[in-house]
Design an enzyme around this catalytic site. Structure first.
Site, mmCIF file in Angstrom:
data_model
loop_
_atom_site.group_PDB
_atom_site.id
_atom_site.type_symbol
_atom_site.label_atom_id
_atom_site.label_comp_id
_atom_site.label_asym_id
_atom_site.label_seq_id
_atom_site.Cartn_x
_atom_site.Cartn_y
_atom_site.Cartn_z
ATOM 1 N N TYR A 48 0.798 -0.966 -0.087
ATOM 2 C CA TYR A 48 0.242 -0.189 0.096
ATOM 3 C C TYR A 48 1.028 0.924 -0.147
ATOM 4 C CZ TYR A 48 -3.767 3.071 1.708
ATOM 5 O OH TYR A 48 -3.955 4.340 1.660
ATOM 6 N N ASP A 62 -0.284 16.382 5.750
ATOM 7 C CA ASP A 62 -1.603 15.312 4.942
ATOM 8 C C ASP A 62 -2.478 15.952 4.485
ATOM 9 O OD1 ASP A 62 -2.583 13.693 2.782
ATOM 10 O OD2 ASP A 62 -3.406 12.072 4.912
ATOM 11 N N ASP A 89 -3.141 6.056 -2.733
ATOM 12 C CA ASP A 89 -3.830 6.367 -2.380
ATOM 13 C C ASP A 89 -3.968 7.636 -3.296
ATOM 14 O OD1 ASP A 89 -5.163 8.978 -0.603
ATOM 15 O OD2 ASP A 89 -4.449 8.649 0.553
ATOM 16 N N ASP A 91 -6.455 10.402 -2.690
ATOM 17 C CA ASP A 91 -6.442 12.015 -2.335
ATOM 18 C C ASP A 91 -8.297 11.794 -2.773
ATOM 19 O OD1 ASP A 91 -5.001 11.758 -0.753
ATOM 20 O OD2 ASP A 91 -4.085 13.649 -1.029
ATOM 21 N N HIS A 116 -7.861 4.046 -4.523
ATOM 22 C CA HIS A 116 -8.596 4.829 -4.580
ATOM 23 C C HIS A 116 -8.569 6.302 -4.002
ATOM 24 C CE1 HIS A 116 -6.977 5.993 -0.253
ATOM 25 N NE2 HIS A 116 -6.642 4.953 -0.030
ATOM 26 N N GLU A 118 -11.838 9.504 -2.761
ATOM 27 C CA GLU A 118 -12.493 9.513 -1.775
ATOM 28 C C GLU A 118 -13.488 11.186 -2.067
ATOM 29 O OE1 GLU A 118 -9.501 12.784 1.374
ATOM 30 O OE2 GLU A 118 -8.941 10.382 0.289
ATOM 31 N N CYS A 126 -6.769 14.610 7.071
ATOM 32 C CA CYS A 126 -6.005 12.859 7.342
ATOM 33 C C CYS A 126 -7.018 12.677 7.771
ATOM 34 C CB CYS A 126 -4.747 12.910 8.683
ATOM 35 S SG CYS A 126 -4.999 11.249 9.036
ATOM 36 N N ARG A 161 -13.097 5.544 -1.188
ATOM 37 C CA ARG A 161 -13.016 6.273 0.069
ATOM 38 C C ARG A 161 -14.162 6.960 -0.216
ATOM 39 N NH1 ARG A 161 -7.990 8.470 3.209
ATOM 40 N NH2 ARG A 161 -9.036 10.253 3.861
ATOM 41 N N GLU A 191 -13.267 4.311 5.420
ATOM 42 C CA GLU A 191 -12.568 5.053 6.285
ATOM 43 C C GLU A 191 -12.943 6.018 7.991
ATOM 44 O OE1 GLU A 191 -9.657 5.128 7.490
ATOM 45 O OE2 GLU A 191 -8.804 6.292 6.142
ATOM 46 N N ASN A 213 -8.698 0.518 7.328
ATOM 47 C CA ASN A 213 -7.365 1.031 7.519
ATOM 48 C C ASN A 213 -7.380 0.895 9.037
ATOM 49 O OD1 ASN A 213 -5.638 3.151 7.926
ATOM 50 N ND2 ASN A 213 -6.721 4.760 7.545
#
Length: 302
Positions: A48, A62, A89, A91, A116, A118, A126, A161, A191, A213
């Site tokens: 990952y 982040d 990721d 975002d 993914h 989101e 985050c 996500r 999440e 996660n």
């Protein structure tokens, strides 16, 4: 030697086959290409690549500061080092739906097995911090639909996500996840689930794989692989764990260097030179170089 001899397309195909089997796949987070090699060596199912790790690697928080170019380039460097699949990721997809579409094709070209997208408002934060905001359902659906329409390899995993659990609760998270699956998501990353019961409810409500996660110091308890498997989870990530452990060890080593003036007491905690050379396959490079250097042309043949 050099990079994986398994093509990205084959990695994706094998990954989707294993995911379809219903077994739980384990994806520790790599913080660089070398740690990805170690993850493979230790027998894990995939790698990952966390957005939080990529941000931290650049020394920034982040909060959506990284660009598609930075993420795709670093993800390529990591993904090409192993025969196992890598998921990155992405975002919020780095912009509007057309940007999301470009993101998918860039990540396909970089050799990733999946990503993914989101439903946070951009700039995001985050997923385990307070004060998150999510987009409306129509915007979230447009992102996933753009991603699904843009991919060229049907085995490239499009995961949705959703961060809505922390804002509106579990029922809203399930409703949002169902809508994103209808829009084309192959899997769901809910999440900041707080309990195993919430993971179970999500798994029962959906007919696609779900990801857990297990990040430290966050909203979720740190459930075991067996607990998550029993709850119906299909993938589990430990996104920042290796970076946290490496940085913690590095900090302690620097303290020792300040206090003692040398690192003799830390030798037992270090990766041995021989283990490093084994991990990077040093011997194969030496053999290749010797073979090239020792090559001669047979001038007696036509």
């Amino acid at each position: 030697m050099l990079y994986s001899h398994v093509t990205p397309a084959e990695k994706r195909r094998l990954f989707r086959e294993r995911l379809a089997s219903g077994e739980l796949l384990r994806f520790p987070g790599a913080f660089n290409p070398l740690s990805a090699r170690l993850i493979e060596q230790k027998g894990f199912d995939g790698v990952y690549i966390s957005g939080a790790v990529l941000s931290a690697d650049l020394g920034v928080p982040d909060i959506g500061l990284t660009t598609l170019t930075e993420v795709a380039a670093r993800a390529k460097q990591i993904a090409r080092m192993t025969d196992i699949p890598a998921i990155v990721d992405a975002d919020t997809g780095f912009g509007e739906p057309m940007n999301v579409a470009r993101t998918i094709q860039e990540l396909e070209d970089a050799g990733l097995a999946g990503t993914h997208i989101e439903d946070q408002i951009n700039p995001k934060r985050c997923g385990h911090l307070d004060g998150k905001s999510v987009v409306d359902e129509t915007t979230a659906i447009r992102r996933i639909r753009a991603a699904a329409d843009a991919r060229r390899d049907p085995n490239f995993l499009i995961m949705a996500r959703t961060d809505i659990r922390a804002i509106e609760g579990l029922d809203s998270a399930i409703d949002r996840a169902k809508a994103l699956v209808d829009a084309g998501a192959d899997a769901v990353f809910p999440e900041a689930m707080r309990t195993l019961a919430e993971f179970e409810a999500m798994a029962e409500a959906l007919d696609v794989p779900i990801l857990a996660n297990m990040t430290e110091f966050g909203k979720s308890d740190l459930f075991s692989v067996d607990q998550l498997r029993d709850a119906g989870v299909n993938m589990v990530i430990w996104p920042v764990s290796l970076l946290r452990i490496a940085m913690g060890a590095s900090g302690r080593a620097l303290d020792t260097l300040n206090e003692e003036g040398h690192l003799t007491s830390k030798l037992g905690e270090m990766q041995h030179r021989a283990d490093l050379y084994d991990l990077i396959d040093y011997e194969s490079y030496t053999q290749f170089d010797s073979g090239v250097a020792g090559f001669t042309v047979d001038r007696g043949r036509p």
